[in-house]
Design an enzyme around this catalytic site. Structure first.
Site: not given
Lengths: 402, 371
Positions: A126-128, A249, A388
């Site tokens: 995942q390239g976030y 997710e 969070n």
């Protein structure tokens, strides 16, 4: 309203138990118990068995390879796999990009990628996140410029840097958020690209975390050429896919079944750990903490079940999933705190001998092994997938309208 | 009432602080950790010869500065600020504390050695089954022979002497019948398994098999009260180390919150981060207060209760400040690259060292809250 399992559900549970008992590789249990480093093939062994059985993607629609199970059956499935200590399946294909592709992809993309996600042939990453774009993901700067190639086809040229890319060292493909319109407002100039990790110009560099693990990486992209047909959904509308994926997710991230299994494990350890004349589980302080965890875990579990029931009634996972992410990760972290506390003095040793050539070194009880590195490692859970703090912002804004 | 350091104590702090700032930077420390010995002998020599800090808590008659617990507090806080690996706690505070307490010829012989850096002592009291209970001793001394297994003995691999508790009589958890021994670390019959701790120091499982122990090696018979006092002194010194660790964690996190920009501004501009940093600050300040309080009560009747209060408070602070330092740093806080993660590791180990928060709250209850 009914909390009981139907006769069919009970029969299903038996079927699942029998299948796991007969099919789960014993050597995989041993490898995990020994705390050995897991190779790519180890992660994939169970994946391939499940693929063969047709149970690899219970959450997917049947037409794309799902099992057609009810929400209750999926719940039973995750309970039973956690109970049997089955290895975790890599989520990047099955839970992340897979749902994006079957929801937003073209027929060609579905045909090309979905079967290979199911079979385990392609390992995804995942390239976030970027060094400058963590909580503020939409500020990402990896640039994709569109051009027409000499062959007359359309391409993107991608330049930038991604970070915290989990398991990129094994990945065949990555899904990347890239900026295709630098003039648009933040969220509006982003596209969702599928990139073959073997493309020239991609460099993967390890980041070693506090427990000594190589789990995450930096991914550098220098003039990486990507065909336009590897873009999912519309150009500059990638944020829609990104948000959809993050909400997906977040539900999986709650990890209820695994946490239930870990509570059992800690109770067992505490029962076997001496504390003065009694066991640690008889220590009223420790016992109270276990009880509080069980209460909070039950609250999370029934909140998740309500959310899942809503989903099977046609509501996609919404901003409520942030609640599951926050509470789920807090519980996961508290479990690692308790495990470290239970280990007492034996929490301090690092799993490495000072003697030469002694790789099977262990001190103290097996249960104390690696509790400190795991505790350090699990601090990531309140940071990743949207910290969070960010999840609380989402609830404040999207649920409470503040 | 006076919470100020004397001129000598201030000089001790400043010279150590300067030395560590100049020579014990994070990269040098990590190099020592990677070499895998758990300490750097050259630093120890410098502590003895260049800085003279190893003499801080000893009497002038033994070649010391005539200091005591406050000097140990001053030194330990500075060692915490640089997450120093070397064995000041085990050798000077614990080993030196035991020798000071028993006095006599053995103290006259060994304390000058500690001050010179040649005598290093590891504390072998806790046992695999004993958790944090000093009375839970199954290692035996019978007819001059020592047998047993001590758990996670920090710095045993570089010690010249071991300070050992052993049962001379009674049942496994009896409070009487425990002797305190000081024996050469290389005595026949001692074997070790050495390993690193997650913090980068060395520790060992130490096994005794028919080790010959003469009367000269017995520092004290029926020694549990003495052992508890020594461990209380060590616990307060550990609290002082924690104060150094936590001050740095807070300072680094505050700094990061001012620099790191997200959503177009420094993350320190967000109220949620501001309040978190304030909560961390309050924890650090209270840890410092409790450490001073307990240090100053070490010679009073309230010693044990005061030490357990301090350790319970410091243990909680270590968890809260450590976890939130990592949280505010985000992903980079969990990597090996930044110092903050390594301070977090040290803070984490301190939580359980010499007893967890629960252990010390229970001890405090038992001492003061009779129903």
């Amino acid at each position: 309203m009914d909390l009981n399992f139907s006769a069919a559900d009970v029969a299903f549970r038996e079927e699942v138990r029998a299948f796991i008992r007969d099919s789960y590789p014993a050597w995989l249990h041993e490898k995990i118990d020994e705390g050995e480093e897991m190779a790519k093939e180890d992660f994939l062994a169970w994946h391939k068995i499940l693929h063969q059985k047709g149970w690899i993607a219970p959450a997917w629609p049947v037409e794309y390879g799902g099992t057609g199970w009810t929400a209750t059956q999926r719940y039973i499935w995750s309970e039973e796999t956690a109970r049997a200590d089955c290895v975790r399946l890599m989520p990047f294909g099955l839970s992340m990009v897979g749902p994006v592709i079957y929801t937003f992809g073209t027929p060609e993309q579905k045909a090309k990628f979905l079967p290979r996600i199911l079979s385990g042939e392609d390992w995804w990453c995942q390239g976030y996140s970027e060094p400058g774009s963590g909580s503020d993901l939409a500020s990402l700067r990896t640039r994709a410029e569109r051009f027409t190639g000499e062959d007359g086809k359309e391409y993107y040229r991608v330049n930038g840097q991604k970070t915290w890319t989990t398991m990129a060292q094994h990945a065949d493909w990555g899904f990347f958020l890239v900026r295709t319109d630098p003039t648009a407002k933040m969220q509006e100039g982003i596209s969702f690209l599928l990139i073959d990790m073997k493309t020239p110009g991609i460099t993967v560099r390890p980041i070693i975390t506090l427990g000594g693990e190589h789990e995450v990486n930096e991914v550098w992209l220098e003039d990486v050429i990507v065909p336009v047909e590897n873009r999912v959904f519309h150009e500059n509308k990638g944020w829609t896919c990104a948000k959809f994926l993050l909400a997906h997710e977040r539900t999986g991230i709650a990890g209820v079944a695994a946490s239930k299994r870990n509570v059992e494990r800690i109770k067992q350890v505490a029962r076997q750990t001496q504390d003065g004349a009694d066991s640690l589980l008889a220590n009223p302080f420790f016992k109270r903490k276990v009880a509080e965890l069980e209460v909070d875990l039950a609250a999370l579990e029934y909140t998740e079940l309500r959310t899942l029931a809503g989903e099977s009634a046609g509501k996609g996972p919404g901003p409520e999933s942030s609640l599951l992410k926050i509470k789920g990760t807090e519980i996961q972290q508290r479990l690692t705190e308790l495990a470290l506390e239970a280990a007492g003095t034996y929490g301090a040793p690092y799993f490495r001998s000072m003697g030469e050539g002694d790789n099977s070194f262990a001190v103290g009880p097996d249960s104390a092994r690696r509790v400190a590195p795991v505790y350090f490692n699990m601090r990531k859970t309140s940071i990743y997938g949207g910290s969070n703090e960010i999840q609380r912002n989402i609830i404040a804004k999207m649920v409470l309208g503040l | 009432m006076d919470f100020n350091y004397t001129e000598e104590q201030t000089m001790l702090r400043d010279s150590l602080s300067r030395y560590l700032a100049n020579t014990y930077d994070f990269d040098s420390r990590q190099k020592v950790v990677r070499e895998g010995k758990g300490w750097n002998p050259a630093v120890w020599t410098a502590f003895a010869e260049e800085l003279g800090i190893l003499c801080a808590p000893f009497s002038e008659a033994h070649g010391g500065l005539g200091g005591g617990a406050v000097e140990n507090m001053v030194v330990m806080e500075e060692l915490g600020r640089a997450i120093v690996l070397e064995p000041y706690l085990s050798t000077v505070v614990i080993g030196g504390g035991a020798l000071k307490a028993v006095g006599g010829a053995i103290a006259d012989e060994l304390i000058p050695g500690i001050i010179a850096g040649n005598v290093r002592i590891a504390f072998a009291a806790y046992e695999p089954q004993g958790r944090f209970h000093l009375n839970d001793v199954s290692t035996t001394l019978k007819a001059g022979q020592l047998n047993g297994h001590k758990a996670v003995v920090e710095h045993a691999s570089n010690a010249t002497h071991l300070l050992v508790t052993a049962r001379t009589g009674g049942a496994q958890r009896d409070t009487s019948g425990i002797a305190l021994l000081l024996i050469p670390a290389d005595a026949a019959g001692i074997t070790r398994r050495d390993y690193l701790t997650v913090h980068g120091t060395s520790a060992s499982e130490v096994y005794f098999e028919n080790v010959a122990v003469g009367d000269a090696h017995v520092l004290a018979a029926d020694a549990l009260p003495l052992v508890e006092r020594i461990v209380d002194e060590a616990t307060v010194a550990l609290c002082a180390e924690a104060c150094g660790v936590l001050k740095v964690l807070h300072a680094q996190t505050l700094d990061y919150a001012k620099q790191r920009k997200q959503f177009g501004k420094a993350i320190g501009d967000f109220q949620v981060i501001q309040h978190r940093l304030v909560d961390m600050f309050m924890e650090v300040e209270q840890a410092v207060s409790m450490t001073m309080m307990a240090t100053l009560k070490l010679d009073s009747d309230e010693r044990a209760a005061a030490v357990s209060m301090a350790k319970a408070k410091v243990g909680k602070a270590a968890k809260f400040v450590g976890q939130n330092a990592v949280q505010i740093h985000g992903g980079i806080g969990i990597t090996q690259e930044l110092a903050v993660g390594h301070y977090f590791k040290r803070a984490t180990l301190i939580e359980n060292q010499f007893g967890s928060v629960d252990f010390h709250l229970s001890r405090y209850e038992n001492l003061t809250l009779a129903a």
